[in-house]
Structure formats: C-alpha cells, structure tokens
Write a protein that holds these residues in place. Structure first.
Motif, PDB file in Angstrom:
ATOM      1  N   LYS A   1      48.466  28.739  32.887  1.00 12.31           N
ATOM      2  CA  LYS A   1      48.788  27.848  31.764  1.00 12.31           C
ATOM      3  C   LYS A   1      50.294  27.615  31.634  1.00 12.31           C
ATOM      4  O   LYS A   1      50.732  26.456  31.511  1.00 12.31           O
ATOM      5  CB  LYS A   1      48.219  28.414  30.463  1.00 12.31           C
ATOM      6  N   PRO A   2      51.129  28.671  31.649  1.00 12.40           N
ATOM      7  CA  PRO A   2      52.580  28.423  31.595  1.00 12.40           C
ATOM      8  C   PRO A   2      53.089  27.567  32.761  1.00 12.40           C
ATOM      9  O   PRO A   2      54.007  26.750  32.588  1.00 12.40           O
ATOM     10  CB  PRO A   2      53.184  29.825  31.641  1.00 12.40           C
ATOM     11  N   ILE A   3      52.487  27.760  33.937  1.00 14.51           N
ATOM     12  CA  ILE A   3      52.897  26.959  35.097  1.00 14.51           C
ATOM     13  C   ILE A   3      52.590  25.488  34.857  1.00 14.51           C
ATOM     14  O   ILE A   3      53.435  24.610  35.090  1.00 14.51           O
ATOM     15  CB  ILE A   3      52.193  27.453  36.374  1.00 14.51           C
ATOM     16  N   TRP A   4      51.386  25.193  34.367  1.00 19.41           N
ATOM     17  CA  TRP A   4      51.009  23.804  34.097  1.00 19.41           C
ATOM     18  C   TRP A   4      51.861  23.209  32.980  1.00 19.41           C
ATOM     19  O   TRP A   4      52.189  22.013  33.003  1.00 19.41           O
ATOM     20  CB  TRP A   4      49.529  23.696  33.749  1.00 19.41           C
ATOM     21  N   ILE A   5      52.245  24.030  32.004  1.00 17.17           N
ATOM     22  CA  ILE A   5      53.127  23.535  30.936  1.00 17.17           C
ATOM     23  C   ILE A   5      54.490  23.138  31.518  1.00 17.17           C
ATOM     24  O   ILE A   5      55.036  22.076  31.192  1.00 17.17           O
ATOM     25  CB  ILE A   5      53.306  24.608  29.840  1.00 17.17           C
ATOM     26  N   GLY A   6      55.037  23.987  32.378  1.00 19.72           N
ATOM     27  CA  GLY A   6      56.313  23.679  33.017  1.00 19.72           C
ATOM     28  C   GLY A   6      56.229  22.424  33.865  1.00 19.72           C
ATOM     29  O   GLY A   6      57.152  21.592  33.864  1.00 19.72           O
ATOM     30  N   ILE A   7      55.120  22.256  34.591  1.00 19.47           N
ATOM     31  CA  ILE A   7      54.926  21.062  35.415  1.00 19.47           C
ATOM     32  C   ILE A   7      54.834  19.820  34.536  1.00 19.47           C
ATOM     33  O   ILE A   7      55.437  18.777  34.839  1.00 19.47           O
ATOM     34  CB  ILE A   7      53.659  21.208  36.282  1.00 19.47           C
ATOM     35  N   ALA A   8      54.091  19.927  33.433  1.00 22.03           N
ATOM     36  CA  ALA A   8      53.939  18.788  32.523  1.00 22.03           C
ATOM     37  C   ALA A   8      55.283  18.373  31.916  1.00 22.03           C
ATOM     38  O   ALA A   8      55.588  17.178  31.795  1.00 22.03           O
ATOM     39  CB  ALA A   8      52.942  19.127  31.418  1.00 22.03           C
ATOM     40  N   ILE A   9      56.097  19.363  31.537  1.00 18.48           N
ATOM     41  CA  ILE A   9      57.418  19.047  30.982  1.00 18.48           C
ATOM     42  C   ILE A   9      58.284  18.347  32.030  1.00 18.48           C
ATOM     43  O   ILE A   9      58.997  17.380  31.724  1.00 18.48           O
ATOM     44  CB  ILE A   9      58.109  20.331  30.484  1.00 18.48           C
ATOM     45  N   ALA A  10      58.215  18.829  33.281  1.00 15.38           N
ATOM     46  CA  ALA A  10      59.003  18.220  34.352  1.00 15.38           C
ATOM     47  C   ALA A  10      58.572  16.777  34.600  1.00 15.38           C
ATOM     48  O   ALA A  10      59.420  15.884  34.766  1.00 15.38           O
ATOM     49  CB  ALA A  10      58.858  19.041  35.634  1.00 15.38           C
ATOM     50  N   VAL A  11      57.264  16.535  34.621  1.00 17.10           N
ATOM     51  CA  VAL A  11      56.754  15.168  34.824  1.00 17.10           C
ATOM     52  C   VAL A  11      57.176  14.271  33.661  1.00 17.10           C
ATOM     53  O   VAL A  11      57.604  13.128  33.855  1.00 17.10           O
ATOM     54  CB  VAL A  11      55.225  15.174  34.973  1.00 17.10           C
ATOM     55  N   GLY A  12      57.059  14.803  32.428  1.00 11.85           N
ATOM     56  CA  GLY A  12      57.472  14.033  31.254  1.00 11.85           C
ATOM     57  C   GLY A  12      58.951  13.680  31.287  1.00 11.85           C
ATOM     58  O   GLY A  12      59.350  12.563  30.937  1.00 11.85           O
ATOM     59  N   LEU A  13      59.781  14.637  31.716  1.00 17.26           N
ATOM     60  CA  LEU A  13      61.220  14.385  31.816  1.00 17.26           C
ATOM     61  C   LEU A  13      61.513  13.295  32.841  1.00 17.26           C
ATOM     62  O   LEU A  13      62.345  12.411  32.602  1.00 17.26           O
ATOM     63  CB  LEU A  13      61.947  15.674  32.201  1.00 17.26           C
ATOM     64  N   ALA A  14      60.821  13.357  33.995  1.00 15.37           N
ATOM     65  CA  ALA A  14      61.037  12.350  35.042  1.00 15.37           C
ATOM     66  C   ALA A  14      60.634  10.960  34.551  1.00 15.37           C
ATOM     67  O   ALA A  14      61.348   9.974  34.782  1.00 15.37           O
ATOM     68  CB  ALA A  14      60.249  12.726  36.292  1.00 15.37           C
ATOM     69  N   LEU A  15      59.491  10.878  33.863  1.00 11.95           N
ATOM     70  CA  LEU A  15      59.044   9.590  33.334  1.00 11.95           C
ATOM     71  C   LEU A  15      60.010   9.072  32.270  1.00 11.95           C
ATOM     72  O   LEU A  15      60.330   7.881  32.227  1.00 11.95           O
ATOM     73  CB  LEU A  15      57.638   9.723  32.750  1.00 11.95           C
ATOM     74  N   GLY A  16      60.470   9.978  31.406  1.00  7.09           N
ATOM     75  CA  GLY A  16      61.427   9.583  30.378  1.00  7.09           C
ATOM     76  C   GLY A  16      62.733   9.091  30.974  1.00  7.09           C
ATOM     77  O   GLY A  16      63.318   8.111  30.492  1.00  7.09           O
ATOM     78  N   PHE A  17      63.186   9.763  32.041  1.00  4.20           N
ATOM     79  CA  PHE A  17      64.411   9.356  32.714  1.00  4.20           C
ATOM     80  C   PHE A  17      64.256   7.965  33.321  1.00  4.20           C
ATOM     81  O   PHE A  17      65.143   7.112  33.216  1.00  4.20           O
ATOM     82  CB  PHE A  17      64.769  10.378  33.792  1.00  4.20           C
ATOM     83  N   GLY A  18      63.092   7.727  33.948  1.00  4.76           N
ATOM     84  CA  GLY A  18      62.834   6.418  34.532  1.00  4.76           C
ATOM     85  C   GLY A  18      62.790   5.319  33.479  1.00  4.76           C
ATOM     86  O   GLY A  18      63.345   4.224  33.675  1.00  4.76           O
ATOM     87  N   CYS A  19      62.145   5.602  32.357  1.00  5.48           N
ATOM     88  CA  CYS A  19      62.078   4.618  31.263  1.00  5.48           C
ATOM     89  C   CYS A  19      63.456   4.343  30.681  1.00  5.48           C
ATOM     90  O   CYS A  19      63.787   3.192  30.343  1.00  5.48           O
ATOM     91  CB  CYS A  19      61.136   5.122  30.168  1.00  5.48           C
ATOM     92  N   ALA A  20      64.270   5.393  30.567  1.00  7.27           N
ATOM     93  CA  ALA A  20      65.624   5.214  30.039  1.00  7.27           C
ATOM     94  C   ALA A  20      66.447   4.321  30.957  1.00  7.27           C
ATOM     95  O   ALA A  20      67.211   3.461  30.487  1.00  7.27           O
ATOM     96  CB  ALA A  20      66.300   6.575  29.871  1.00  7.27           C
ATOM     97  N   LEU A  21      66.288   4.498  32.273  1.00  8.21           N
ATOM     98  CA  LEU A  21      67.003   3.647  33.211  1.00  8.21           C
ATOM     99  C   LEU A  21      66.558   2.193  33.095  1.00  8.21           C
ATOM    100  O   LEU A  21      67.378   1.273  33.074  1.00  8.21           O
ATOM    101  CB  LEU A  21      66.773   4.141  34.645  1.00  8.21           C
ATOM    102  N   GLU A  22      65.239   1.996  33.020  1.00 10.64           N
ATOM    103  CA  GLU A  22      64.696   0.638  33.002  1.00 10.64           C
ATOM    104  C   GLU A  22      65.023  -0.095  31.712  1.00 10.64           C
ATOM    105  O   GLU A  22      65.566  -1.205  31.722  1.00 10.64           O
ATOM    106  CB  GLU A  22      63.182   0.687  33.214  1.00 10.64           C
ATOM    107  N   PHE A  23      64.693   0.503  30.586  1.00 14.06           N
ATOM    108  CA  PHE A  23      64.856  -0.197  29.305  1.00 14.06           C
ATOM    109  C   PHE A  23      66.294  -0.136  28.791  1.00 14.06           C
ATOM    110  O   PHE A  23      66.760  -1.057  28.129  1.00 14.06           O
ATOM    111  CB  PHE A  23      63.889   0.380  28.273  1.00 14.06           C
ATOM    112  N   GLY A  24      66.985   0.956  29.098  1.00 12.53           N
ATOM    113  CA  GLY A  24      68.375   1.058  28.662  1.00 12.53           C
ATOM    114  C   GLY A  24      69.260   0.033  29.336  1.00 12.53           C
ATOM    115  O   GLY A  24      70.171  -0.542  28.715  1.00 12.53           O
TER     116      GLY A  24
END
Length: 282
Positions: free
Chosen positions: A36-59
C-alpha cells in the motif's frame, strides 16, 4: 506520431519496470503489507508528473508569443539534456537496476511507511517528470494542429503499461539490453529534432539571430502539408526550410551523441551486458 509513440513507450517502460521490480520483490519476500505505501508513492509520483505537464501546457498559454517561444526553446534544450543523460545512464546501469532498487527497498522497510512511500515516489517520480517535460517539448515541436502527437504518446504509455504487466506475470521475455539500446538510439534522433526546434523557438523569440538565414528550402519538393512531409515531421521533426543555426545544432548534437551511444564499451569498462529474461529480473 511515431516519434511521440516511441517516447511514451520508452519512458513508460522504464517506469513500468521500476514498478514491477518493487512490487515483485515485496511479493516474493512476503511483505505484502508494504504494497500500500508503495502504491501511494507511485500514485503521488504520477500525479506530480501530470500536474507538471498541465502546468507547462496551460501556464504557457497565458504568455505572450515571444515569451512562449523563449520558454519552449529553453525547455526543449533542458529536455534534450535530461533525455540524453537518461539514455546513457540506462545503457550503463541497466543490469544494476534490480540490485539498486532492492537495496533501497530493504533500507526503506526498516525505516517504516514514510520511507516506503518516499522510495516509490523517488524511483518513479524522476521518470515521470522527465517524461512530462520531454513529451511536452516533443509534442510542441511535432504538432501539426491535430491530436496525433498526443495520441501517439498515450498509445506508447498504454503499450508500456501492458508490457510491464506481462513482464510481471512472466508471460513475456525480451532482451532489455538490446531494446534499450535501439530505442535509445532512435530517441537520440528524435531529441536532435527537438533540440533544433528549440533553437528555432529562441530565434523566433529574438533571443538568437539568423531567423531569416535559411540553410535550404525544399518546401516545393517536400510540402509540409503532404503525407510524406507530415510523416517526416512526426518521426524526425523534419523541417523543409531550417535555418543555418538549426542545421548546425542538429548536426553537432546528433553525430557525436549517436556515435558515443552506439560505440562498444572499451575493455575494462563497466558495460551493459545482455539482460537476463525478464522473469528473472523482476
């Protein structure tokens, strides 16, 4: 579209292999409580990558044209630097990846839940941020006004996830050393096009001179809106009327980088040997 598919496949597969190694090790050592902690860490990493991509595109949409070109050109150069480092790093350390991740996981298991989350986040997050940056710059460079480049990236990532699952289940075997060598070489070619496009952006932003100094113009022979012109642009970021600076930058990057990447390691140097079947790796 193929170039963007390759990026999604290559970058996604690296992340998938990291996830497979982490999960398989915990299952084999009967530490399913740590999943469970491993999947939480993976989910946070994926969320950060998606957020970074959205920030680049919309910003970037809120900026002036010159600022957009300056940002895009600068990030293209940074992305090419990161991807170049990544392909050489993977070529050199692929056979040590499993042992390295196992060592980090053993240390994290002794430290507790927070360390497990951090281990998974750091292992996957680096890949995610690199992927977001390079995908954004590559899609921007090869965009033809359609959704093709983005679809190519998504298909590549989906393929990588499917391959990762098959690797984990032991249903697929592949020589990872050869796979990463040849996809790495193709990625260097794609990166050369992104780098040239990045310098063109800086010329359009008036950061660099020579925007009107064309090396050649074969637009009549290879029209940009033709099917073969679109194909060349999608695969190689080909431009029928590049500036002299673009051609110089493309050549100075591609030729030595590809030569060093494909050159066999010298005797005595640590080299990436053919990988064992994936069943044994994960």
């Amino acid at each position: 579209m193929f170039a963007n598919y390759l990026i999604g496949l290559r970058e996604g597969l690296e992340a998938s292999l990291v996830v497979c190694i982490l999960i398989a090790y915990l299952v084999k050592t009967d530490r399913r409580d740590a999943l469970k902690p491993i999947w939480i860490g993976i989910a946070i990493a994926v969320g950060l990558a998606l957020g970074f991509g959205c920030a680049l595109e919309f910003g970037s949409q809120e900026l002036t044209f010159e600022a957009q070109e300056a940002l895009g050109g600068s990030l293209s150069i940074i992305a090419v630097g990161l991807v170049t480092w990544m392909v050489f790093w993977m070529r050199r350390t692929a056979r040590h990846l499993k042992a390295d991740l196992h060592g980090r996981l053993d240390a994290a298991l002794q430290m507790g839940t927070g360390a497990l989350v951090a281990t998974a986040f750091l292992a996957v997050g680096r890949e995610g941020l690199e992927t977001s940056l390079f995908v954004w710059t590559s899609v921007r460079a090869s965009s033809d006004g359609t959704e093709g480049p983005l679809i190519g990236v998504l298909l590549g990532i989906a393929t990588a996830v499917m391959l990762g699952y098959l690797f984990y289940r032991g249903a697929l075997r592949i020589n990872l050393a050869k796979f990463f060598t040849w996809t790495g070489a193709m990625l260097v070619v794609v990166a050369a096009g992104v780098l040239a496009y990045g310098f063109h952006d800086l010329q359009e932003a008036d950061f660099l001179p020579g925007l009107t100094n064309k090396a050649f113009d074969i637009s009549e022979t290879i029209p940009p809106d033709s099917w073969y012109g679109t194909l060349l642009k999608g695969v190689f970021n080909f431009q029928p009327d590049p500036t002299v600076l673009q051609v110089v930058v493309w050549s100075l990057y591609l030729v030595p980088t590809l030569a060093f990447f494909l050159a066999p390691s010298r005797p005595g140097k640590d080299r990436a040997k053919p990988a064992a079947p994936v069943r044994e790796e994960v």
